[in-house]
Design an enzyme around this catalytic site. Structure first.
Site, mmCIF file in Angstrom:
data_model
loop_
_atom_site.group_PDB
_atom_site.id
_atom_site.type_symbol
_atom_site.label_atom_id
_atom_site.label_comp_id
_atom_site.label_asym_id
_atom_site.label_seq_id
_atom_site.Cartn_x
_atom_site.Cartn_y
_atom_site.Cartn_z
ATOM 1 N N GLY A 12 23.037 44.204 60.710
ATOM 2 C CA GLY A 12 24.117 44.282 61.694
ATOM 3 C C GLY A 12 24.116 45.616 62.429
ATOM 4 N N ASP A 13 24.899 45.672 63.503
ATOM 5 C CA ASP A 13 25.078 46.890 64.295
ATOM 6 C C ASP A 13 23.779 47.400 64.906
ATOM 7 O OD1 ASP A 13 27.762 46.792 63.516
ATOM 8 O OD2 ASP A 13 27.332 47.909 61.688
ATOM 9 N N LYS A 16 23.535 44.511 69.408
ATOM 10 C CA LYS A 16 23.577 43.157 69.983
ATOM 11 C C LYS A 16 24.480 43.103 71.205
ATOM 12 C CE LYS A 16 24.942 41.645 65.985
ATOM 13 N NZ LYS A 16 24.712 42.834 65.146
ATOM 14 N N LYS A 18 25.206 45.469 73.397
ATOM 15 C CA LYS A 18 24.546 46.042 74.578
ATOM 16 C C LYS A 18 23.489 45.082 75.122
ATOM 17 C CE LYS A 18 21.079 49.096 76.127
ATOM 18 N NZ LYS A 18 20.384 50.360 76.223
ATOM 19 N N GLY A 40 31.650 43.847 65.396
ATOM 20 C CA GLY A 40 32.115 44.883 66.317
ATOM 21 C C GLY A 40 30.963 45.167 67.251
ATOM 22 N N HIS A 41 31.040 44.640 68.466
ATOM 23 C CA HIS A 41 29.941 44.780 69.424
ATOM 24 C C HIS A 41 30.363 45.735 70.532
ATOM 25 C CE1 HIS A 41 28.050 40.664 68.170
ATOM 26 N NE2 HIS A 41 28.226 41.491 67.172
ATOM 27 N N GLN A 223 26.744 39.935 63.090
ATOM 28 C CA GLN A 223 26.091 40.441 61.873
ATOM 29 C C GLN A 223 24.567 40.513 62.035
ATOM 30 O OE1 GLN A 223 28.658 37.735 61.431
ATOM 31 N NE2 GLN A 223 29.887 39.545 61.729
ATOM 32 N N THR A 299 34.401 48.075 63.592
ATOM 33 C CA THR A 299 35.503 47.234 63.130
ATOM 34 C C THR A 299 36.370 47.963 62.104
ATOM 35 O OG1 THR A 299 34.244 45.242 63.565
ATOM 36 C CG2 THR A 299 36.044 45.017 62.011
ATOM 37 N N THR A 300 35.737 48.593 61.131
ATOM 38 C CA THR A 300 36.524 49.183 60.041
ATOM 39 C C THR A 300 36.534 50.707 60.058
ATOM 40 O OG1 THR A 300 34.595 49.100 58.600
ATOM 41 C CG2 THR A 300 36.102 47.222 58.496
ATOM 42 N N ARG A 302 34.326 52.594 58.981
ATOM 43 C CA ARG A 302 33.611 53.173 57.839
ATOM 44 C C ARG A 302 32.308 53.815 58.306
ATOM 45 N NH1 ARG A 302 33.123 48.024 53.954
ATOM 46 N NH2 ARG A 302 32.965 47.004 55.983
HETATM 47 P P1 GDP Z 1 26.252 45.443 67.460
HETATM 48 O O1 GDP Z 1 27.271 45.134 66.424
HETATM 49 O O2 GDP Z 1 24.892 44.939 67.092
HETATM 50 O O3 GDP Z 1 26.647 45.033 68.832
HETATM 51 O O4 GDP Z 1 26.106 47.038 67.472
HETATM 52 P P2 GDP Z 1 27.327 48.093 67.443
HETATM 53 O O5 GDP Z 1 28.003 48.092 68.767
HETATM 54 O O6 GDP Z 1 28.153 47.900 66.230
HETATM 55 O O7 GDP Z 1 26.530 49.443 67.195
HETATM 56 C C1 GDP Z 1 25.520 49.857 68.060
HETATM 57 C C2 GDP Z 1 25.908 51.227 68.653
HETATM 58 O O8 GDP Z 1 24.767 51.801 69.270
HETATM 59 C C3 GDP Z 1 26.957 51.152 69.742
HETATM 60 O O9 GDP Z 1 27.724 52.329 69.698
HETATM 61 C C4 GDP Z 1 26.138 51.097 71.035
HETATM 62 O O10 GDP Z 1 26.831 51.610 72.161
HETATM 63 C C5 GDP Z 1 24.998 51.996 70.659
HETATM 64 N N1 GDP Z 1 23.703 51.689 71.291
HETATM 65 C C6 GDP Z 1 23.143 50.466 71.561
HETATM 66 N N2 GDP Z 1 21.881 50.624 72.013
HETATM 67 C C7 GDP Z 1 21.646 51.952 72.026
HETATM 68 C C8 GDP Z 1 20.498 52.754 72.360
HETATM 69 O O11 GDP Z 1 19.435 52.265 72.721
HETATM 70 N N3 GDP Z 1 20.640 54.122 72.211
HETATM 71 C C9 GDP Z 1 21.792 54.705 71.782
HETATM 72 N N4 GDP Z 1 21.840 56.039 71.657
HETATM 73 N N5 GDP Z 1 22.867 53.978 71.461
HETATM 74 C C10 GDP Z 1 22.800 52.629 71.573
HETATM 75 P P1 IMO Z 2 28.186 43.190 63.772
HETATM 76 O O1 IMO Z 2 28.241 41.841 64.484
HETATM 77 C C1 IMO Z 2 27.698 45.258 59.982
HETATM 78 C C2 IMO Z 2 29.310 43.280 56.426
HETATM 79 C C3 IMO Z 2 30.498 43.925 55.734
HETATM 80 C C4 IMO Z 2 30.227 43.516 54.288
HETATM 81 C C5 IMO Z 2 29.663 42.100 54.450
HETATM 82 C C6 IMO Z 2 30.682 40.987 54.229
HETATM 83 O O2 IMO Z 2 28.982 44.249 64.417
HETATM 84 O O3 IMO Z 2 26.762 43.561 63.522
HETATM 85 P P2 IMO Z 2 32.666 40.052 55.733
HETATM 86 O O4 IMO Z 2 33.919 40.713 56.223
HETATM 87 O O5 IMO Z 2 31.791 39.529 56.815
HETATM 88 O O6 IMO Z 2 32.920 39.033 54.660
HETATM 89 O O7 IMO Z 2 31.846 41.233 54.988
HETATM 90 O O8 IMO Z 2 29.151 42.024 55.768
HETATM 91 N N1 IMO Z 2 29.508 43.010 57.864
HETATM 92 C C7 IMO Z 2 28.928 43.716 58.846
HETATM 93 N N2 IMO Z 2 28.139 44.801 58.784
HETATM 94 N N3 IMO Z 2 27.982 44.707 61.170
HETATM 95 C C8 IMO Z 2 28.736 43.586 61.232
HETATM 96 O O9 IMO Z 2 28.922 42.890 62.374
HETATM 97 C C9 IMO Z 2 29.292 43.062 60.044
HETATM 98 N N4 IMO Z 2 30.104 42.020 59.742
HETATM 99 C C10 IMO Z 2 30.208 41.985 58.407
HETATM 100 O O10 IMO Z 2 30.483 45.316 55.891
HETATM 101 O O11 IMO Z 2 29.226 44.320 53.740
HETATM 102 MG MG MG Z 3 28.657 46.106 65.202
#
Ligand code: GDP
Ligand code: IMO
Ligand code: MG
Length: 427
Positions: A12-13, A16, A18, A40-41, A223, A299-300, A302
């Site tokens: 995750g994170d 996605k 972007k 949390g996107h 995720q 989201t949290t 953390r």
């Molecule tokens: P998602 O859950 O997969 O949508 O990812 P998140 O938004 O939780 O976390 C990705 C973080 O990286 C966010 O703060 C984005 O703004 C940032 N981000 C995405 N692509 C890039 C990149 O290529 N470079 C940098 N520095 N940040 C990025």
């Molecule tokens: P995005 O879409 C990262 C993790 C939680 C926990 C496990 C189970 O932003 O990538 P849940 O509440 O889903 O039952 O928790 O999954 N988790 C994520 N970790 N990015 C996420 O979403 C997540 N959604 C859930 O931290 O370990």
């Molecule tokens: Mg995220």
């Protein structure tokens, strides 16, 4: 090029939000197919930053229709507050469609998520506490509440009573909590019904008709692959299928319609919550990745656990998703390291293992075997083409591509829409 899936290739994170937003302007529909507001996107448009939890990132592209598919779990209060938050910022959300078959995260599901985690103590999963697992459990146990139930009061009452029968026993007798009354839940849910009604649609029909008309549909995973209930690091996973197959079951679109599956892959690795993570760093490098990469949960809130890139996981993601491409993100974060270790295989009980072990015990014992690649110090955030990257950054990307088993078709060099190097077009 009718349907594309875009999903997380790690825990995750990966970026996605972007990546989805980048394609959002060129596709007709963006569909969330699983998960809920545990996601949390982040999307950065100019000087504006948006954190989307339940809504598809396509909501920020005016031409695009955002869809919440049947596989998603919907917390109505979160839905309405996310919509009003966007409306206050001038975003038109009127095109949103929500499947009537999507399940509702009820207040008691949120309570059960929190008390279960507390009860597990040291063995907890580290969930987001949003009621995700209990809602999917109710769905599978056939005591779930669906969006369409909001429009039949007597059915809703019966279903909530049935769901609460067992839960109240658990809450009062095992967890020492007060019982939840069905009337109170029904009243709260009915309070959301009219506001949600304009968005409710037969999304299966809408999406399939769109595909017949050659419209482009993009599925946005929540995720990541290693958090998948079937293919992830069970039990430290989420309760749905973020992997590619989930896009079909979570939307009612058949696999023959999907022509491309894009894995979003961070240039290093992060994880939130508990569970094994072979390349996790507990030293200054881990701290530096967290700081430079801004690795804090959307989201949290953390801190995310951080580690080097793990090619074993990337290869696994290629396999279980049938990936056709990777979108490599956050390459800019690695600028400044003299050398960058990359995990190429694991050592498990003294043996070299090239692929992800199916046994949970083995994975818990996996130690990373690293190869070290030379780093670069030049600022890469303005790079527009692959050749703009310093040689060592190019070699890092090529090495990752070779180890991961699918072409890297785009590279993120910053959070903004335009901070992207396109190598092969996705559309
Ligand atoms: P998602 O859950 O997969 O949508 O990812 P998140 O938004 O939780 O976390 C990705 C973080 O990286 C966010 O703060 C984005 O703004 C940032 N981000 C995405 N692509 C890039 C990149 O290529 N470079 C940098 N520095 N940040 C990025
Ligand atoms: P995005 O879409 C990262 C993790 C939680 C926990 C496990 C189970 O932003 O990538 P849940 O509440 O889903 O039952 O928790 O999954 N988790 C994520 N970790 N990015 C996420 O979403 C997540 N959604 C859930 O931290 O370990
Ligand atoms: Mg995220």
């Amino acid at each position: 090029m009718p349907a594309l899936v875009l999903l997380g290739a790690q825990w995750g994170d990966e970026g996605k939000g972007k990546a989805t937003d980048l394609l959002g302007g060129s596709v007709d529909y963006v569909v969330r197919y699983q998960g809920g507001n545990n996601a949390g996107h982040t999307v950065v448009v100019g000087d504006q930053k948006y954190a989307l939890h339940l809504l598809p990132s396509g909501i920020l592209s005016p031409e695009c229709t955002p869809v919440i598919g049947n596989g998603v779990v919907v917390d109505p209060s979160v839905l309405l507050s996310e919509l009003s938050g966007l409306n206050e910022r001038g975003v038109d959300t009127s095109k949103l469609l929500i499947s009537g078959n999507a399940h509702i995260i009820t207040p008691y599901n949120v309570t059960v998520d929190k008390v279960t985690e507390r009860f597990l103590g040291k063995r907890k999963i580290g969930t987001t506490g949003r009621g995700i697992g209990p809602t999917y459990a109710d769905k599978i146990n056939r005591v779930g509440i669906r969006v369409q139930d909001l429009y039949d009061e007597s059915i809703l009452q019966q279903k909530v009573e049935a769901a609460l029968d067992v839960k109240n026993q658990l809450l009062t007798k095992l967890y020492n909590r007060r019982a939840i009354t069905a009337d109170q839940v029904v009243e709260e849910l009915l309070g959301y019904a009219e506001q949600i009604k304009p968005y409710v649609a037969d999304t299966v029909l809408v999406l399939n008709q769109a595909l017949e008309e050659d419209k482009v549909v993009l599925f946005e995973g929540g995720q990541g692959t290693l958090l998948d209930i079937d293919h992830g690091t069970y039990p430290f996973v989420t309760s749905s299928n973020p992997t590619a197959g989930g896009a079909c079951t979570g939307s009612g679109v058949g696999p023959t319609k999907i022509s491309r599956v894009i894995g979003i892959l961070k240039a290093y690795t992060t994880r939130v919550g508990a569970g094994p993570f072979p390349t996790e760093l507990f030293d200054e490098d881990g701290e530096a990745l967290r700081r430079i990469g801004g690795e804090r949960g959307v989201t949290t809130g953390r801190d995310r656990r951080c580690g080097w890139f793990d090619a074993v996981i990337a290869r696994y993601a290629t396999r279980v998703n049938g990936l056709t491409d990777f979108f490599l993100t956050k390459l800019d974060v690695l600028t400044g390291w003299e050398e960058i270790p990359v995990c190429v295989a694991y050592e498990i009980d003294g043996k070299r293992v090239e692929e992800l072990p199916y046994s949970q015990t083995d994975f818990h014992h996996a130690k990373p075997i690293y190869e070290t690649l030379p780093g670069w110090s030049e600022d890469i955030t303005k790079a527009k083409s692959f050749s703009d990257l310093p040689k060592n950054a190019q070699n890092y990307v090529k090495a990752l591509e070779e180890m991961s088993g699918a072409p890297i078709s785009a590279i993120g060099v910053g959070p903004g829409r335009d901070e992207t190097i396109e190598i092969n077009s996705f559309l």
